[in-house]
Design a protein around this motif. Structure first.
Motif, PDB file in Angstrom:
ATOM      1  N   LYS A 236     -52.094  23.015 -45.181  1.00 20.84           N
ATOM      2  CA  LYS A 236     -51.743  24.045 -44.195  1.00 20.84           C
ATOM      3  C   LYS A 236     -52.161  25.411 -44.714  1.00 20.84           C
ATOM      4  N   HIS A 237     -52.830  26.178 -43.911  1.00 19.25           N
ATOM      5  CA  HIS A 237     -53.330  27.470 -44.356  1.00 19.25           C
ATOM      6  C   HIS A 237     -53.662  28.285 -43.117  1.00 19.25           C
ATOM      7  N   GLY A 238     -53.351  29.578 -43.140  1.00 18.84           N
ATOM      8  CA  GLY A 238     -53.652  30.416 -41.980  1.00 18.84           C
ATOM      9  C   GLY A 238     -54.924  31.207 -42.219  1.00 18.84           C
ATOM     10  N   CYS A 239     -55.752  31.356 -41.163  1.00 16.69           N
ATOM     11  CA  CYS A 239     -56.992  32.117 -41.337  1.00 16.69           C
ATOM     12  C   CYS A 239     -56.717  33.612 -41.297  1.00 16.69           C
ATOM     13  N   HIS A 240     -55.498  33.988 -40.929  1.00 15.42           N
ATOM     14  CA  HIS A 240     -55.120  35.395 -41.031  1.00 15.42           C
ATOM     15  C   HIS A 240     -53.602  35.479 -41.160  1.00 15.42           C
ATOM     16  N   ALA A 241     -53.122  36.576 -41.743  1.00 20.75           N
ATOM     17  CA  ALA A 241     -51.678  36.764 -41.880  1.00 20.75           C
ATOM     18  C   ALA A 241     -51.092  36.803 -40.476  1.00 20.75           C
ATOM     19  N   GLY A 242     -49.989  36.104 -40.262  1.00 21.46           N
ATOM     20  CA  GLY A 242     -49.380  36.135 -38.931  1.00 21.46           C
ATOM     21  C   GLY A 242     -49.671  34.894 -38.115  1.00 21.46           C
ATOM     22  N   CYS A 243     -50.516  33.987 -38.640  1.00 21.89           N
ATOM     23  CA  CYS A 243     -50.724  32.718 -37.931  1.00 21.89           C
ATOM     24  C   CYS A 243     -49.551  31.802 -38.222  1.00 21.89           C
ATOM     25  N   VAL A 244     -48.901  31.292 -37.184  1.00 21.29           N
ATOM     26  CA  VAL A 244     -47.774  30.385 -37.399  1.00 21.29           C
ATOM     27  C   VAL A 244     -48.168  28.919 -37.171  1.00 21.29           C
ATOM     28  N   ILE A 245     -49.436  28.677 -36.813  1.00 20.09           N
ATOM     29  CA  ILE A 245     -49.875  27.293 -36.583  1.00 20.09           C
ATOM     30  C   ILE A 245     -50.550  26.736 -37.842  1.00 20.09           C
ATOM     31  N   GLN A 246     -51.442  27.524 -38.419  1.00 20.13           N
ATOM     32  CA  GLN A 246     -52.074  27.204 -39.701  1.00 20.13           C
ATOM     33  C   GLN A 246     -52.878  25.912 -39.691  1.00 20.13           C
ATOM     34  N   CYS A 247     -53.904  25.902 -38.854  1.00 20.43           N
ATOM     35  CA  CYS A 247     -54.759  24.712 -38.765  1.00 20.43           C
ATOM     36  C   CYS A 247     -55.761  24.646 -39.898  1.00 20.43           C
ATOM     37  N   SER A 248     -55.910  25.761 -40.619  1.00 16.94           N
ATOM     38  CA  SER A 248     -56.881  25.794 -41.708  1.00 16.94           C
ATOM     39  C   SER A 248     -56.304  25.064 -42.926  1.00 16.94           C
ATOM     40  N   GLN A 249     -57.136  24.847 -43.937  1.00 17.02           N
ATOM     41  CA  GLN A 249     -56.667  24.149 -45.134  1.00 17.02           C
ATOM     42  C   GLN A 249     -57.523  24.537 -46.335  1.00 17.02           C
TER      43      GLN A 249
ATOM     44  N   ILE B 151     -63.862  32.434 -46.538  1.00 21.05           N
ATOM     45  CA  ILE B 151     -64.682  32.840 -45.402  1.00 21.05           C
ATOM     46  C   ILE B 151     -64.279  32.157 -44.103  1.00 21.05           C
ATOM     47  N   ARG B 152     -64.165  32.931 -43.062  1.00 21.49           N
ATOM     48  CA  ARG B 152     -64.133  32.429 -41.689  1.00 21.49           C
ATOM     49  C   ARG B 152     -65.421  32.935 -41.048  1.00 21.49           C
ATOM     50  N   SER B 153     -65.796  32.386 -39.911  1.00 26.02           N
ATOM     51  CA  SER B 153     -67.101  32.760 -39.377  1.00 26.02           C
ATOM     52  C   SER B 153     -67.083  33.120 -37.902  1.00 26.02           C
TER      53      SER B 153
ATOM     54  N   SER C 297     -47.562  37.005 -33.384  1.00 31.03           N
ATOM     55  CA  SER C 297     -48.099  35.803 -34.034  1.00 31.03           C
ATOM     56  C   SER C 297     -49.499  35.489 -33.536  1.00 31.03           C
ATOM     57  N   ASN C 298     -50.346  35.035 -34.460  1.00 28.69           N
ATOM     58  CA  ASN C 298     -51.684  34.534 -34.133  1.00 28.69           C
ATOM     59  C   ASN C 298     -52.591  35.536 -33.432  1.00 28.69           C
ATOM     60  N   SER C 299     -52.365  36.838 -33.669  1.00 31.30           N
ATOM     61  CA  SER C 299     -53.104  37.846 -32.901  1.00 31.30           C
ATOM     62  C   SER C 299     -54.272  38.456 -33.662  1.00 31.30           C
ATOM     63  N   GLY C 300     -54.654  37.850 -34.793  1.00 32.30           N
ATOM     64  CA  GLY C 300     -55.640  38.510 -35.647  1.00 32.30           C
ATOM     65  C   GLY C 300     -57.074  38.083 -35.470  1.00 32.30           C
ATOM     66  N   ARG C 301     -57.489  37.828 -34.248  1.00 31.87           N
ATOM     67  CA  ARG C 301     -58.874  37.409 -34.035  1.00 31.87           C
ATOM     68  C   ARG C 301     -59.764  38.608 -33.713  1.00 31.87           C
ATOM     69  N   ILE C 302     -60.963  38.592 -34.290  1.00 33.43           N
ATOM     70  CA  ILE C 302     -61.943  39.633 -34.018  1.00 33.43           C
ATOM     71  C   ILE C 302     -63.046  39.044 -33.138  1.00 33.43           C
TER      72      ILE C 302
ATOM     73  N   MET D 194     -55.653  36.703 -29.552  1.00 34.88           N
ATOM     74  CA  MET D 194     -54.956  35.462 -29.849  1.00 34.88           C
ATOM     75  C   MET D 194     -55.949  34.358 -30.166  1.00 34.88           C
ATOM     76  N   CYS D 195     -55.562  33.515 -31.110  1.00 38.36           N
ATOM     77  CA  CYS D 195     -56.327  32.316 -31.413  1.00 38.36           C
ATOM     78  C   CYS D 195     -56.222  31.375 -30.222  1.00 38.36           C
ATOM     79  N   VAL D 196     -57.321  30.678 -29.934  1.00 34.87           N
ATOM     80  CA  VAL D 196     -57.369  29.821 -28.749  1.00 34.87           C
ATOM     81  C   VAL D 196     -56.345  28.675 -28.816  1.00 34.87           C
ATOM     82  N   PHE D 197     -55.858  28.359 -30.023  1.00 32.42           N
ATOM     83  CA  PHE D 197     -54.890  27.258 -30.123  1.00 32.42           C
ATOM     84  C   PHE D 197     -53.509  27.603 -29.581  1.00 32.42           C
ATOM     85  N   ILE D 198     -53.300  28.844 -29.169  1.00 33.27           N
ATOM     86  CA  ILE D 198     -52.055  29.122 -28.450  1.00 33.27           C
ATOM     87  C   ILE D 198     -52.087  28.448 -27.077  1.00 33.27           C
TER      88      ILE D 198
HETATM   89  S1  SF4 Z   1     -54.293  28.150 -35.731  1.00 29.40           S
HETATM   90 FE1  SF4 Z   1     -56.075  27.976 -37.062  1.00 29.40          FE
HETATM   91  S2  SF4 Z   1     -57.705  29.177 -36.066  1.00 29.40           S
HETATM   92 FE2  SF4 Z   1     -55.746  29.740 -35.108  1.00 29.40          FE
HETATM   93  S3  SF4 Z   1     -55.107  31.562 -36.195  1.00 29.40           S
HETATM   94 FE3  SF4 Z   1     -54.155  29.806 -37.230  1.00 29.40          FE
HETATM   95  S4  SF4 Z   1     -55.529  29.145 -38.873  1.00 29.40           S
HETATM   96 FE4  SF4 Z   1     -56.651  30.549 -37.495  1.00 29.40          FE
END
Ligand code: SF4
Lengths: 575, 74
Positions: A289-302, A181-183, A67-72, A484-488
């Motif tokens: 609620k929206h994930g910035c990548h497949a596999g995000c279970v927090i979904q802070c995006s929108q 787009i994410r940045s 989960s949440n491991s799709g950061r570049i 991992m996304c920093v929100f973990i």
């Molecule tokens: S919590 Fe937000 S920033 Fe982190 S992976 Fe999910 S959508 Fe992206």
């Protein structure tokens, strides 16, 4: 398939695939980009010259089902700060790179003529192609065209006009699963990509898969890890309100920098809050609620729609809303969303640019609160590269120098984001000591100072803040290496099962036996590697300071100043 | 005494955003939470006049009291 290093030389337009040197094998994400920059980039080189290199690296766990491991991560010497830089983002690129067996993409050299190029990566390697059609175009048009040339599934990294013009606020766009787009936002890495004359990078993993040494152990660890993330109440709030849920609480705490950092509370906070945004999104049929990548279970995006219910922008962050909102005193979310979308298209960092506008407003270039003029400048000046557009597009420090403003909130020339260091003191230590200029994500002390996650600390007191920032910066450097996304971190700070599960994931993926100590040693060694680069580039402890005005001008409502001594700040590096 | 109570995030649902409430002298921060039928477990942060406070804090006339669930971002 063993992971490889993909290398591209833009001077002679050659490419190669190399074995991973042993001392890079245990690294991924930020740890890898920073080690490569430290090993291969001369610290004193010009960031936009042929000796700088632009590195992309997926995290250690990217491409796996974790989960949440799709950061570049992207790394280089920064044209904005002159320091080493790592910026990370979601989107689909990390997973594509990992699945094609690319541990890192290193782009070096510089074309000797004015031609533009694109890169296309597959598991077989890199192809360099001349590009003409998309030059001068914004990121949305680029993503659309690249999908047409390849497939809808293609991963895309691209720059907009700001990157082409090598503005030091330029970012690199990463396509998300919905072609939005994410940045890779901070530090002007888009300008480095522009200096290499690369408009976009297409990523096709074909049927590549990431190998996992022990699949059973991996599955078991992922279950525990995912549960820790999903169960944490912060994750639930992030899903519902996004990061903009912070507007009201930071305002209440008196730490919301307003009107170019002249006061700590914004009258219009309610209009730009996460609560208001949530209601607008629901009312207009968007997605809270929206994930910035497949596999995000927090979904802070929108997904934010306009008043007519038409898609406007996605993944609009607290810091962007704060910058255009409180810092420029604009209390209209629709106007902010419009500008957010334009900045995504031009490919320019929302934090740097919003703060640059705040300084320009103070200088009288435009009025505070004038969203229409801001929008016009974005479209007509920055996107086309007029002198005014370049002044603002090169960041807050540049605007301050150009117009003789002394209240310029930057550290190492990078704009200070959405938390006032006078009234939230721990974050000031992070701004001052970060190896990359002011950046809240490097050591997010707000969690403890304001949100009561991972303990509590009085934001108005200096006590324990250096240590808090140090511990978080070390942990963050390690987390930034995993993909991992920093929100973990919220779950990791509070839930005792979270970090061990993350370590189990790493061990199961690579068949190794890391301990918690190894992980914190990794974090420390990354920070030290980055700092050594900066020192060799000419930075000293005296650069680890906040601008003078923070010590001279008390900020309301608490009427406090920044009061750390140089010695206290420098003690950060005692480890 | 009169205290301004402010609620945030989902605490607002079915309640209010901001309300001036007449409270008996000696009312604590925790009692206001209980009166609003908010589960204390769900409370993340409370601020009295922009400073963090605890449930046992006694409120004063004219105070501004803000109650947040556990939230985060960054
Ligand atoms: S919590 Fe937000 S920033 Fe982190 S992976 Fe999910 S959508 Fe992206």
């Amino acid at each position: 398939m063993a992971d490889k290093i993909f290398r591209v030389n833009m001077t002679d337009l050659s490419t190669s695939i190399e074995e991973v040197p042993e001392n890079w094998a245990g690294h991924g994400g930020r740890g890898l980009t920073s080690n490569i920059v430290a090993a291969e980039v001369p610290p004193t080189c010009h960031a936009l010259g042929p000796k700088n290199k632009l590195i992309f690296a997926p995290g250690l766990l990217s491409g796996t089902p974790a989960s949440n491991s799709g950061r570049i991560s992207a790394g280089a010497k920064s044209p904005l700060t002159g320091t080493i830089k790592e910026s990370n983002s979601g989107g689909t690129s990390a997973q594509r790179l990992a699945k094609m067996g690319c541990k890192a993409l290193i782009i070096e050299g510089q074309p000797q003529d004015d031609s533009w190029y694109s890169l296309s990566l597959t598991p077989e390697g890199v192809t360099i192609t001349k590009e003409e059609e998309l030059i001068g175009k914004g990121n949305f048009a680029v993503i659309e065209a690249v999908e047409k040339r390849f497939t809808d599934k293609i991963g895309v990294l691209s720059i907009g006009q700001a990157g082409e013009m090598q503005m030091s606020g330029a970012n690199i766009s990463v396509k998300d699963p919905d072609s939005h787009i994410r940045s890779l936002g901070r530090g002007g890495l888009g300008a480095v990509m522009g200096s290499k004359k690369i408009k976009f990078i297409a990523l096709d993993a074909q049927d590549g898969k990431v190998e996992i040494a022990d699949t059973e152990a991996f599955k078991a660890a992922n279950k525990v890890f995912t549960k820790a993330l999903v169960d944490h109440p912060v994750s639930q709030g992030l899903g519902q309100y996004g990061t903009a849920v912070l507007v009201n609480i930071i305002n209440e705490a008196g730490g919301l920098p307003t009107k170019n950092f002249t006061t700590g509370q914004f009258e219009g906070h309610e209009q730009i809050s996460g609560e208001t945004m949530h209601d607008l999104i629901v009312e207009r049929g968007g997605k809270p609620k929206h994930g910035c990548h497949a596999g995000c279970v927090i979904q802070c995006s929108q997904v934010f729609n306009d008043a007519k219910g038409k898609y406007k922008t996605s993944g609009i962050e607290y810091e962007s809303i704060w910058g255009m909102g409180a810092d420029c005193t604009i209390d209209d979310l629709d106007k902010i969303a419009e500008m957010d979308s334009i900045m995504d298209d031009i490919g320019i960092d929302t934090i740097e640019t919003a703060v640059a506008f705040g300084v320009a407003m103070e200088a009288g270039v435009l009025n505070f609160g004038d969203a229409d003029e801001m929008t016009r400048i974005l479209k007509e000046e920055i996107a086309t590269g007029t002198p005014l557009g370049r002044i603002i597009g090169n960041g807050a420090g540049n605007v301050g120098r150009t117009y003789g403003v002394t209240r310029v909130p930057v550290v190492k020339n990078q704009a200070i984001p959405a938390y006032d260091p006078r009234s939230i003191k721990g974050i000031g230590i992070t701004y001052a000591t970060s190896t990359q200029g002011a950046d809240h994500t490097m050591g997010y002390t707000i969690a403890t100072e304001i949100l009561g996650v991972g303990g509590t600390a009085d934001p108005l007191s200096k006590e324990g803040m250096v240590e808090l920032s140090r511990n978080l910066q070390i942990a963050t450097a390690a987390i930034d290496s995993t993909g991992m996304c920093v929100f973990i971190a919220f779950a990791a700070l509070d839930d005792a099962t979270c970090l061990p599960a993350l370590i189990d994931l790493l061990n199961a993926r690579f068949g190794i036996s890391l301990t918690a100590d190894d992980v914190s040693n990794l974090g420390m060694s990354i920070l030290k590697t980055e700092r050594a680069f900066n020192e060799a580039a000419g930075f000293t402890n005296l650069d680890d300071r906040l601008p003078e005005f923070f010590s001279e001008e008390p900020v309301a409502p608490h009427n406090v100043v920044w009061d750390f001594t140089g010695e206290e700040i420098d003690s950060f590096w005692n480890f | 005494m009169l205290v301004t109570v402010k609620l945030f995030a989902f605490f607002r649902e079915g309640r209010f955003i901001k309300e001036d409430r007449e409270l008996p002298e000696g009312t604590t921060a925790g009692q206001v939470v209980d009166d609003l039928q908010i589960d204390r477990e769900e409370v993340g942060v409370m601020m009295l006049n922009s400073r963090h406070c605890q449930f046992d804090r006694i409120l004063q006339d004219g105070d501004a009291y803000a109650i947040f669930p556990v939230i985060g971002g960054g």
